[in-house]
Design a protein around this motif. Structure first.
Motif, PDB file in Angstrom:
ATOM      1  N   VAL A  77       0.875  -1.164   0.000  1.00 37.73           N
ATOM      2  CA  VAL A  77       0.000   0.000   0.000  1.00 37.73           C
ATOM      3  C   VAL A  77       0.918   1.221   0.000  1.00 37.73           C
ATOM      4  N   LEU A 106      -8.935   4.190  -2.794  1.00 38.09           N
ATOM      5  CA  LEU A 106      -7.562   4.207  -3.267  1.00 38.09           C
ATOM      6  C   LEU A 106      -7.648   4.646  -4.720  1.00 38.09           C
ATOM      7  N   TYR A 111      -3.700   7.368  -2.117  1.00 39.17           N
ATOM      8  CA  TYR A 111      -3.371   6.011  -1.672  1.00 39.17           C
ATOM      9  C   TYR A 111      -3.653   5.054  -2.824  1.00 39.17           C
ATOM     10  N   HIS A 112      -2.825   4.018  -2.966  1.00 38.02           N
ATOM     11  CA  HIS A 112      -3.011   3.045  -4.034  1.00 38.02           C
ATOM     12  C   HIS A 112      -2.288   1.748  -3.691  1.00 38.02           C
ATOM     13  N   ILE A 113      -2.600   0.715  -4.449  1.00 37.19           N
ATOM     14  CA  ILE A 113      -1.906  -0.564  -4.334  1.00 37.19           C
ATOM     15  C   ILE A 113      -0.734  -0.511  -5.309  1.00 37.19           C
ATOM     16  N   LEU A 132      -5.577  -9.214  -0.960  1.00 38.00           N
ATOM     17  CA  LEU A 132      -5.293  -8.103  -0.053  1.00 38.00           C
ATOM     18  C   LEU A 132      -5.308  -8.624   1.378  1.00 38.00           C
TER      19      LEU A 132
END
Length: 178
Positions: A77, A106, A111-113, A132
């Motif tokens: 993350v 996200l 925020y992001h993966i 996840l």
């Protein structure tokens, strides 16, 4: 049925089917994960970004800790934020809070993966399996639908080859490791 009613019914059904094909909703305990998508990458890219909406319908907060995927060597993350006019990206330490009774998005530029050490480029139309990891909900399997390289949302079809606030070069924090 009148022709205008038939057309209306068809349009409603078509819109539902298109939405269903583009977005997968996954429920795990109090969490509802929706609109999982990623941007396509150029050939040779070793990292890609994934985006998702996580709703916590419960009364207890949870945390998104990271994950795993057969498409990447590592799944973390990350957050992007402006710092003195420079966009910086860094891993989120200690997990991303998912507050009780709220949704957390996200999105590009936030925020992001981060899918790191990609095993192959992400191509539009691909479906990327990702597990996840949540502090309380545990492992949750979701599929990320790959959109255009410059996509700004999971189903908009709109592409924007720049990210908001990206006029300045992006730097990674010194503690960022790939």
């Amino acid at each position: 049925m009148k022709p205008s009613l038939k057309i209306s019914a068809f349009l409603v059904t078509a819109a539902f089917c298109v939405g269903s094909a583009l977005a997968q909703q996954v429920k795990s305990g109090d969490l509802v994960l929706d609109d999982a998508w990623a941007r396509a990458t150029r050939g040779g890219a070793k990292v890609g970004g994934g985006y998702i909406t996580i709703e916590n319908k419960g009364t207890t907060a949870d945390k998104l800790m990271g994950g795993s995927s057969p498409a990447a060597g590592k799944v973390e993350v990350h957050e992007m934020a402006m710092d003195n006019g420079v966009m910086k990206m860094r891993p989120v330490k200690d997990g991303l809070p998912i507050p009780a009774g709220r949704s957390t998005e996200l999105v590009p530029g936030g925020y992001h993966i981060m899918l790191m050490n990609l095993k192959a480029p992400l191509k539009k139309g691909d479906k990327i399996p990702v597990t996840l990891k949540f502090e309380k909900a545990g492992d949750v399997k979701v599929t990320f639908d790959v959109q255009d390289i410059g996509a700004t949302s999971p189903a908009s079809g709109h592409t924007d080859h720049t990210m908001p606030g990206m006029q300045q070069p992006m730097k990674m924090s010194p503690d960022h490791k790939m």
